[in-house]
Design a protein around this motif. Structure first.
Motif, PDB file in Angstrom:
ATOM      1  N   TRP A 135      -2.646 -24.484  26.616  1.00  0.00           N
ATOM      2  CA  TRP A 135      -2.226 -25.608  27.448  1.00  0.00           C
ATOM      3  C   TRP A 135      -2.613 -26.943  26.805  1.00  0.00           C
ATOM      4  O   TRP A 135      -3.318 -27.750  27.419  1.00  0.00           O
ATOM      5  N   ARG A 172      -6.584 -26.643  32.695  1.00  0.00           N
ATOM      6  CA  ARG A 172      -5.336 -25.864  32.760  1.00  0.00           C
ATOM      7  C   ARG A 172      -5.562 -24.445  32.265  1.00  0.00           C
ATOM      8  O   ARG A 172      -5.002 -23.480  32.801  1.00  0.00           O
ATOM      9  N   GLN A 180      -2.869 -29.854  40.187  1.00  0.00           N
ATOM     10  CA  GLN A 180      -2.065 -29.229  39.143  1.00  0.00           C
ATOM     11  C   GLN A 180      -1.077 -28.182  39.669  1.00  0.00           C
ATOM     12  O   GLN A 180      -0.520 -27.410  38.892  1.00  0.00           O
ATOM     13  N   VAL A 220       2.159 -28.773  37.946  1.00  0.00           N
ATOM     14  CA  VAL A 220       2.067 -28.406  36.528  1.00  0.00           C
ATOM     15  C   VAL A 220       2.216 -26.898  36.354  1.00  0.00           C
ATOM     16  O   VAL A 220       2.903 -26.418  35.443  1.00  0.00           O
ATOM     17  N   GLU A 256       0.981 -30.503  29.438  1.00  0.00           N
ATOM     18  CA  GLU A 256       1.239 -30.004  30.791  1.00  0.00           C
ATOM     19  C   GLU A 256       2.374 -28.998  30.840  1.00  0.00           C
ATOM     20  O   GLU A 256       3.075 -28.878  31.845  1.00  0.00           O
TER      21      GLU A 256
END
Length: 321
Positions: A19, A129, A215, A218, A22
């Protein structure tokens, strides 16, 4: 059948999801060569595992033994390479003279699941992430040992763990509360942490203001597979109920990517459900593209023929190749 694997099969081995931005990427290696496949929600992804699973090595180096590793290992390394990889990580506390700036973060993964951690400032939110943090806020920045000391103080004072198993994160992704509740949970944790400033908090760590970063978008968790594959995804995330337990020689995984979080890819499959593939399980395997037919068995565009397990602790299901 699909973009990511069709372009990279033929002796290439998957290095798992990354990651750096994004959007999720699959890393690939073949000898000293490296490749990246950028993934897009709503597109197909599929592969067949071939042969045996081998150790992925350590710190960018191949395993000198070429060791075979178990299919259910999320590390994908033999014992010696795992030891070497760990010895050079930030978590091993062997880099006290590291001159880089680090950040302390507060991460929320679902109701009752929060943690404190650190990451290199130059990496931005990549670490969050990679862990599948649904929402987070930065808390402070400073030298490595100050960040590490703050992390330890907060864990002890706030009673939060140093890690949360991915199985627990998966179990709640389909039933996440709304954005206000998510932001409120992070803000509450931030307030509790900030109240400890001056009580074991190193002076060299600069506190950063609260800024909740959500997120869900995302990761694609605000989307769901539409019954009509010719249309784009729609609002409302489905709850995945099955996950790949391990790959096997000849095993097939194919579906439409509808979400991704941390190392997990959420694939819409032929029966209308969503199967989670932990990409840590596919490292070290030789992967080939899925073809339309294999022997007497037809392979469809959404097919899973590897051992599956219920998310949430159930038994092994059908899907064994």
């Amino acid at each position: 059948m699909t973009c990511a694997v069709r372009e990279t099969c033929g002796g290439w081995r998957c290095a798992g999801v990354r990651w750096p931005r994004e959007v999720p990427e699959l890393g690939w290696s073949r000898g000293g060569d490296r490749r990246v496949s950028v993934l897009a929600y709503g597109t197909g992804l599929g592969f067949r595992a071939v042969g045996e699973r081998h150790c992925v090595g350590a710190r960018g180096n191949v395993c000198p033994l070429g060791a075979v590793v178990p299919g259910r290992s999320t590390g994908g390394r033999c014992a010696e390479c795992a030891r070497l990889d760990r010895a050079h990580s930030v978590a091993a506390d062997t880099m006290a003279d590291d001159p880089r700036t680090y950040r302390v973060y507060l991460a929320w993964f679902g109701p009752g699941m929060v943690k404190v951690g650190i990451t290199g400032e130059e990496r931005g939110a990549a670490r969050l992430r990679e862990q599948g943090a649904v929402a987070f806020s930065w808390l402070g920045r400073g030298p490595l040992m100050a960040a590490r000391r703050t992390e330890e103080v907060l864990r002890a004072a706030l009673g939060v763990p140093d890690r949360i198993p991915y199985a627990r994160k998966r179990a709640v992704r389909g039933q996440l509360p709304g954005p206000e509740e998510r932001a409120g949970a992070v803000a509450e944790l931030y307030a509790r942490a900030a109240a400890l400033e001056g009580r074991g908090w190193p002076e060299s760590l600069e506190r950063l203001p609260l800024e909740v970063i959500d997120q869900v978008g995302v990761f694609g968790l605000d989307r769901a597979p539409d019954p009509d594959p010719g249309r784009s995804v729609r609002e409302g995330a489905p709850a995945p109920v099955r996950a790949v337990r391990e790959l096997v020689d000849g095993g097939v995984v194919a579906g439409r990517l509808v979400a991704a979080a941390g190392p997990d890819l959420h694939l819409a499959v032929a029966d209308g459900g969503v199967v989670v593939l932990d990409t840590r399980l596919i490292t070290g395997w030789d992967l080939t593209a899925v073809t339309r037919a294999t022997g007497a068995t037809e392979v469809t565009g959404s097919d899973v023929r590897v051992p599956l397990i219920d998310i949430g602790g159930g038994g092994v299901q059908g899907g064994l190749f």
